[in-house]
Design an enzyme around this catalytic site. Structure first.
Site, short mmCIF file in Angstrom:
data_model
loop_
_atom_site.label_atom_id
_atom_site.label_comp_id
_atom_site.label_asym_id
_atom_site.label_seq_id
_atom_site.Cartn_x
_atom_site.Cartn_y
_atom_site.Cartn_z
N LEU A 22 40.37 42.42 44.14
CA LEU A 22 40.38 43.47 45.16
C LEU A 22 41.00 44.74 44.57
O LEU A 22 41.94 44.67 43.79
CB LEU A 22 41.19 43.02 46.38
CG LEU A 22 40.69 41.71 47.03
CD1 LEU A 22 41.67 41.23 48.08
CD2 LEU A 22 39.33 41.91 47.65
N ASP A 23 40.45 45.89 44.97
CA ASP A 23 40.90 47.14 44.37
C ASP A 23 41.94 47.87 45.21
O ASP A 23 42.38 48.94 44.86
CB ASP A 23 39.70 48.07 44.12
CG ASP A 23 39.05 48.51 45.42
OD1 ASP A 23 39.30 47.87 46.44
OD2 ASP A 23 38.31 49.50 45.39
N LYS A 24 42.33 47.30 46.37
CA LYS A 24 43.35 47.97 47.17
C LYS A 24 44.10 46.93 48.01
O LYS A 24 43.52 45.95 48.47
CB LYS A 24 42.73 49.04 48.06
CG LYS A 24 41.53 48.62 48.87
CD LYS A 24 40.98 49.79 49.62
CE LYS A 24 39.70 49.44 50.37
NZ LYS A 24 38.57 49.19 49.46
#
Length: 328
Positions: free
Chosen positions: A272-274
């Site tokens: 996941l990027d956030k």
């Protein structure tokens, strides 16, 4: 699959009528073995499966309606020098739309005048508003937080980002995963073979095993047609895709096709990027670190006084955290 269902139930029903008529006409002792209940149960199960599929489609439609519900219903535009409020469907590309603080942005566009922080969490998942100024692109259905904006509409109707998301969800409902395509291919070959086997069974019984006995020859014919029906696989695959993509859309997860949903069975790692994706999706005050020469209570009181009137999510998180700590 429908061919097998229709053939099996029809033959079983007609055969039972024939046996009942024969029993009544000849006055035989004892009731013959009838198959009315078998035909009724098969049709009931098929209809029940169709009902589940319709309910799954209904949940999917509700998810799509919820997505469409995120869109503003009206827009305040400046046309021919006059400000007017119109339905969202009447906004044209090139119109200048006025968006006040706290309102939803009606259409995709470019900021013509003004600056503000815009909450784009419904699109990006990021809870922190993005600062926007003149010339910046802005997405429809996002929320203007604290400044008056004039937006030049660049995409309206079906061209907006939200409409495209809805289109992706709808297309995902119509795509067939590999297992369903395989079931369709197998059925295309399987059904004619089953029909031929049923006919062969009838002929063998009628001419070889029990010559001339129509009643005995019809039993294996009916048995083959009814038992061989693969309707469960066909109903289960389509229903599972409809329900899966619809439920995913309700939770903010979009699949671009049924095959992608099917491929999730092989996932063992997700990147996941956030952090907002896997947390509450909103900032919170967790720790307070002060310099040696300062008192924590004093620092919190000053910070709370400064941030109290701000609408920024970080300010709201600080104020809420201070109140939970009992400091005012």
């Amino acid at each position: 699959m429908d061919v097998l269902i229709a053939l099996g139930t029809t033959v079983a029903f007609l055969y039972s009528i024939f046996l009942g008529w024969e029993w009544f006409a000849t006055g035989q002792q004892g009731m013959p073995d009838l198959y009315f209940e078998a035909a009724a149960v098969i049709i009931t199960l098929v209809v029940l499966g169709k009902l589940f599929e319709v309910r799954a489609k209904g949940r999917t439609s509700q998810a799509i309606e919820k997505l469409l519900g995120l869109q503003a219903k009206t827009a305040r535009i400046i046309r021919d020098g006059e400000e007017m409020e119109v339905a969202i469907e009447e906004v044209l590309v090139g119109d200048v739309v006025m968006v006040r603080p706290g309102e939803k942005v009606p259409v995709d566009g470019k900021i013509h005048d003004g600056q503000s922080a815009v909450d784009e969490s419904m699109i990006t998942g990021e809870s922190i508003p993005i600062d926007k100024k003149q010339g910046d692109e802005i997405i429809g259905s996002t929320i203007n937080k604290n400044g008056l904006l004039q937006i030049e509409a660049t995409k309206v109707g079906k061209d907006t980002a939200l409409s495209q998301i809805v289109k992706v969800v709808e297309e995902a409902q119509g795509t067939k995963p590999d297992v369903q395509r395989m079931a369709d291919k197998v059925s295309g070959i399987f059904v004619p073979i089953v029909v031929l086997i049923a006919i062969a069974s009838f002929l063998i019984w009628y001419f070889v095993i029990e010559p001339g006995d129509l009643r005995s020859a019809l039993v294996p014919l009916i048995t083959v047609l009814v038992i061989a029906c693969p309707c469960a696989l066909g109903l289960a695959t389509s229903t599972s895709i409809m329900a899966g993509t619809g439920r995913s859309a309700e939770n903010g997860v979009l699949f671009k096709g049924g095959e992608h949903l099917e491929n999730t069975r092989g996932i063992n790692t997700i990147v996941l990027d956030k952090t907002g994706t896997v947390t509450k999706g909103e900032p919170a005050l967790t720790n307070v670190v002060v310099a040696p020469d300062f008192n924590e209570e004093t620092v919190l009181a000053i910070a709370g006084a400064v941030e109290k009137n701000s609408e920024h999510p970080l300010a709201e998180a600080i104020v809420k955290g201070i109140e939970e700590k009992g400091t005012s």
